[in-house]
Design a protein around this motif. Structure first.
Motif, PDB file in Angstrom:
ATOM      1  N   ARG A 333       9.648  -7.767 -48.377  1.00  0.00           N
ATOM      2  CA  ARG A 333      10.469  -8.379 -49.802  1.00  0.00           C
ATOM      3  C   ARG A 333      11.763  -9.123 -48.898  1.00  0.00           C
ATOM      4  N   THR A 334      12.095  -9.280 -47.987  1.00  0.00           N
ATOM      5  CA  THR A 334      13.218  -9.966 -47.902  1.00  0.00           C
ATOM      6  C   THR A 334      12.901 -11.144 -46.420  1.00  0.00           C
ATOM      7  N   GLY A 335      11.923 -10.532 -46.066  1.00  0.00           N
ATOM      8  CA  GLY A 335      11.110 -11.382 -44.676  1.00  0.00           C
ATOM      9  C   GLY A 335      11.725 -11.537 -43.254  1.00  0.00           C
ATOM     10  N   VAL A 336      12.693 -10.406 -43.727  1.00  0.00           N
ATOM     11  CA  VAL A 336      13.535 -10.166 -42.302  1.00  0.00           C
ATOM     12  C   VAL A 336      12.911  -9.585 -41.093  1.00  0.00           C
ATOM     13  N   GLU A 337      13.137  -9.119 -40.250  1.00  0.00           N
ATOM     14  CA  GLU A 337      11.362  -8.585 -38.859  1.00  0.00           C
ATOM     15  C   GLU A 337      12.754  -8.837 -37.720  1.00  0.00           C
ATOM     16  N   THR A 338      12.363  -7.582 -36.793  1.00  0.00           N
ATOM     17  CA  THR A 338      12.713  -8.293 -35.547  1.00  0.00           C
ATOM     18  C   THR A 338      10.948  -7.121 -34.583  1.00  0.00           C
ATOM     19  N   SER A 339      11.103  -8.044 -33.708  1.00  0.00           N
ATOM     20  CA  SER A 339       9.999  -7.387 -32.525  1.00  0.00           C
ATOM     21  C   SER A 339      10.754  -5.947 -32.049  1.00  0.00           C
ATOM     22  N   ASN A 340      11.852  -5.477 -32.187  1.00  0.00           N
ATOM     23  CA  ASN A 340      12.060  -4.682 -31.318  1.00  0.00           C
ATOM     24  C   ASN A 340      11.967  -3.207 -31.541  1.00  0.00           C
ATOM     25  N   VAL A 341      10.367  -2.586 -32.141  1.00  0.00           N
ATOM     26  CA  VAL A 341      10.109  -1.756 -32.542  1.00  0.00           C
ATOM     27  C   VAL A 341      10.882  -0.449 -32.509  1.00  0.00           C
ATOM     28  N   ASP A 342      11.291  -0.165 -31.353  1.00  0.00           N
ATOM     29  CA  ASP A 342      11.963   1.137 -30.769  1.00  0.00           C
ATOM     30  C   ASP A 342      12.884   1.243 -31.460  1.00  0.00           C
ATOM     31  N   SER A 343      13.764   0.021 -31.628  1.00  0.00           N
ATOM     32  CA  SER A 343      15.429   0.262 -32.148  1.00  0.00           C
ATOM     33  C   SER A 343      15.291   0.851 -33.639  1.00  0.00           C
ATOM     34  N   VAL A 344      13.725   0.903 -34.054  1.00  0.00           N
ATOM     35  CA  VAL A 344      13.770   1.087 -35.746  1.00  0.00           C
ATOM     36  C   VAL A 344      13.149   2.397 -35.880  1.00  0.00           C
ATOM     37  N   LEU A 345      12.286   2.521 -34.984  1.00  0.00           N
ATOM     38  CA  LEU A 345      11.673   4.085 -35.061  1.00  0.00           C
ATOM     39  C   LEU A 345      12.381   5.362 -34.126  1.00  0.00           C
ATOM     40  N   SER A 346      12.726   4.936 -33.465  1.00  0.00           N
ATOM     41  CA  SER A 346      13.573   5.933 -32.693  1.00  0.00           C
ATOM     42  C   SER A 346      15.114   5.779 -32.507  1.00  0.00           C
ATOM     43  N   ASP A 347      15.637   4.769 -32.894  1.00  0.00           N
ATOM     44  CA  ASP A 347      17.348   4.457 -32.971  1.00  0.00           C
ATOM     45  C   ASP A 347      17.703   4.439 -34.152  1.00  0.00           C
ATOM     46  N   GLY A 348      16.554   4.550 -35.108  1.00  0.00           N
ATOM     47  CA  GLY A 348      17.153   4.473 -36.187  1.00  0.00           C
ATOM     48  C   GLY A 348      17.898   2.938 -36.639  1.00  0.00           C
ATOM     49  N   ASN A 349      18.238   2.213 -36.229  1.00  0.00           N
ATOM     50  CA  ASN A 349      18.564   0.508 -36.346  1.00  0.00           C
ATOM     51  C   ASN A 349      18.401  -0.130 -38.131  1.00  0.00           C
ATOM     52  N   LEU A 350      18.467   0.665 -38.964  1.00  0.00           N
ATOM     53  CA  LEU A 350      17.397   0.184 -39.841  1.00  0.00           C
ATOM     54  C   LEU A 350      18.739  -0.858 -40.906  1.00  0.00           C
ATOM     55  N   ASP A 351      19.931  -1.264 -40.207  1.00  0.00           N
ATOM     56  CA  ASP A 351      21.023  -1.752 -41.526  1.00  0.00           C
ATOM     57  C   ASP A 351      20.473  -3.049 -41.692  1.00  0.00           C
ATOM     58  N   LYS A 352      20.388  -4.153 -40.173  1.00  0.00           N
ATOM     59  CA  LYS A 352      19.758  -4.995 -41.147  1.00  0.00           C
ATOM     60  C   LYS A 352      18.724  -5.323 -41.840  1.00  0.00           C
ATOM     61  N   PHE A 353      18.019  -4.292 -42.368  1.00  0.00           N
ATOM     62  CA  PHE A 353      16.633  -4.198 -43.635  1.00  0.00           C
ATOM     63  C   PHE A 353      17.744  -4.170 -44.581  1.00  0.00           C
ATOM     64  N   ILE A 354      18.129  -3.310 -44.554  1.00  0.00           N
ATOM     65  CA  ILE A 354      19.092  -2.731 -45.756  1.00  0.00           C
ATOM     66  C   ILE A 354      20.237  -3.383 -47.034  1.00  0.00           C
ATOM     67  N   ILE A 355      21.259  -3.694 -45.813  1.00  0.00           N
ATOM     68  CA  ILE A 355      21.714  -4.945 -46.329  1.00  0.00           C
ATOM     69  C   ILE A 355      21.108  -6.273 -46.738  1.00  0.00           C
ATOM     70  N   ALA A 356      20.005  -7.092 -46.633  1.00  0.00           N
ATOM     71  CA  ALA A 356      19.316  -7.872 -45.876  1.00  0.00           C
ATOM     72  C   ALA A 356      18.426  -7.752 -47.771  1.00  0.00           C
ATOM     73  N   TYR A 357      17.708  -6.274 -47.936  1.00  0.00           N
ATOM     74  CA  TYR A 357      17.446  -6.153 -49.278  1.00  0.00           C
ATOM     75  C   TYR A 357      18.201  -5.733 -50.700  1.00  0.00           C
ATOM     76  N   HIS A 358      19.810  -5.501 -49.781  1.00  0.00           N
ATOM     77  CA  HIS A 358      20.513  -5.888 -51.362  1.00  0.00           C
ATOM     78  C   HIS A 358      21.144  -7.558 -51.105  1.00  0.00           C
ATOM     79  N   ARG A 359      21.435  -8.281 -50.338  1.00  0.00           N
ATOM     80  CA  ARG A 359      21.726  -9.362 -50.676  1.00  0.00           C
ATOM     81  C   ARG A 359      20.588  -9.891 -51.767  1.00  0.00           C
ATOM     82  N   TRP A 360      18.967  -9.806 -51.261  1.00  0.00           N
ATOM     83  CA  TRP A 360      18.059 -10.599 -52.162  1.00  0.00           C
ATOM     84  C   TRP A 360      17.405  -9.562 -52.999  1.00  0.00           C
TER      85      TRP A 360
END
Length: 368
Positions: A333-360
């Protein structure tokens, strides 16, 4: 960092202060404080509690903006001193203050975007396997743990309502309640289909597999929103709980399944120790789902809480998680991406995606 960068932060803060109506809330704080100090205020406990909730919420917004103003003033002072004396340490400190203020403003902007009272409350999250068989069950489990990690990062409380183990690997589904500031507002960004691409752990030939899971996010309804349910419309079944839950959980019929016959909605809960607790939790989830349906019927438009109903399959995903042949998490939806998959799936680092969604979304993205 330039002076214009600081001025831009000041403009953002002005906008947030306007969105939050902080000037009005300062007056509201004085009014409610006077009301709470009046004689007999606590004679009506329910009314007094509601007033205190409004007071605390208004205070929080005023306090947050005042703190941001203080941070901005400190930043301006540090930058001016650093520029005047050419003190690199001072300029480095100012840069750190700028970064901190940016993050703080990001959180304030989120609150200003949440215009529905339900956004500030708790959420009920359900994850369901889609296409992919055993792989989808495993993917559901992976998403479940990703969100648990995210809730830890946010310092939110989680109560797992239902997460039965599936045959083979993974889980059949996961339903959990999240309590914390802006939990529903934040998590509704995750509503939709999530796609995983990886080498299948169940395939002896190690072939690439594409798997899907659906995420549903509902608000926990406050006590002042009444949803009428005819007991005659319910079929309530009890059964042995499955999966982890303690020594006594499988020895009694503690798990509860409630079917709302007119709509066909089925809710299960088995993670509490008593049948009564499981029934209460299941009824709370059912009420939220019925409220959602009624809101959609009333508005005669696409369900505003759940969004469009899509098959949990290819072409409908909101986000892709690619583990092979490269590593990338991308929000479609927003085009936001990261190659640090472990940070997302293992550490729950979702803020950049969620904040970008709401701004969008605030910018009209959902209507495009």
């Amino acid at each position: 960092m330039e002076k214009t960068d600081i001025e831009a932060l000041g403009e953002r803060l002005d906008q947030v202060e306007g969105y939050l109506h902080v000037g009005e809330k300062r007056g509201l704080v004085s009014e409610l404080e006077a009301q709470s100090a009046s004689a007999g205020f606590w004679d009506d406990t329910a009314a007094a509690t509601a007033v205190m909730a409004r007071l605390n919420a208004a205070k929080d917004d005023v306090r947050a903006v005042d703190e941001a103003r203080s941070k901005l003033e400190d930043l301006e002072t540090a930058f001016e001193l650093g520029e005047e004396t050419q003190d690199q340490d001072m300029l480095s400190e100012a840069e750190g203050m700028r970064s901190e203020l940016e993050g703080y403003l990001g959180e304030l902007e989120l609150s200003s975007w949440f215009v529905d009272d339900l956004d500030h409350g708790d959420a009920i999250v359900t994850i369901t396997p889609g296409q992919g068989g055993l792989e989808a069950q495993d993917w559901t489990d992976m998403l479940f743990h990703m969100y648990l990690a995210y809730c830890v990062r946010r310092d939110w409380k989680v109560v797992v309502n239902d997460a039965p183990a599936a045959e083979g690997i993974g889980i059949d589904r996961a339903t959990f309640t999240v309590s914390g500031k802006n939990a529903y507002g934040m998590l509704r960004a995750e509503q939709g289909v999530h796609r995983l691409v990886r080498i299948s752990p169940t395939d002896a030939k190690k072939r690439r597999q594409t798997t899907f899971a659906g995420v549903e996010v509902l608000p926990v309804l406050p006590d002042d929103i009444e949803v009428k349910i005819d007991p005659g419309d319910l079929r309530i079944d009890v059964y042995h709980a499955s999966g982890p839950g303690g020594q006594g959980v499988n020895t009694t019929d503690s798990a509860v399944r409630i079917t709302h016959i007119p709509t066909g909605i089925v809710v299960t809960c088995q993670n509490e120790r008593s049948q009564l607790q499981n029934k209460a939790a299941a009824m709370q989830i059912l009420k939220s789902r019925l409220y959602e349906l009624e809101k959609a019927r009333r508005d005669a438009e696409i369900d505003e809480l759940r969004g469009p109903k899509h098959e949990i399959s290819f072409g409908n995903q909101i986000r892709s998680y690619v583990l092979y042949p490269y590593q990338l998490v991308k929000d479609l939806r927003t085009g936001v991406e990261t190659s640090n998959v472990d940070s997302v799936l293992s550490d729950g680092n979702l803020d950049k995606f969620i904040i970008a969604y709401h701004r969008w979304a605030v910018g009209g993205g959902e209507g495009k």
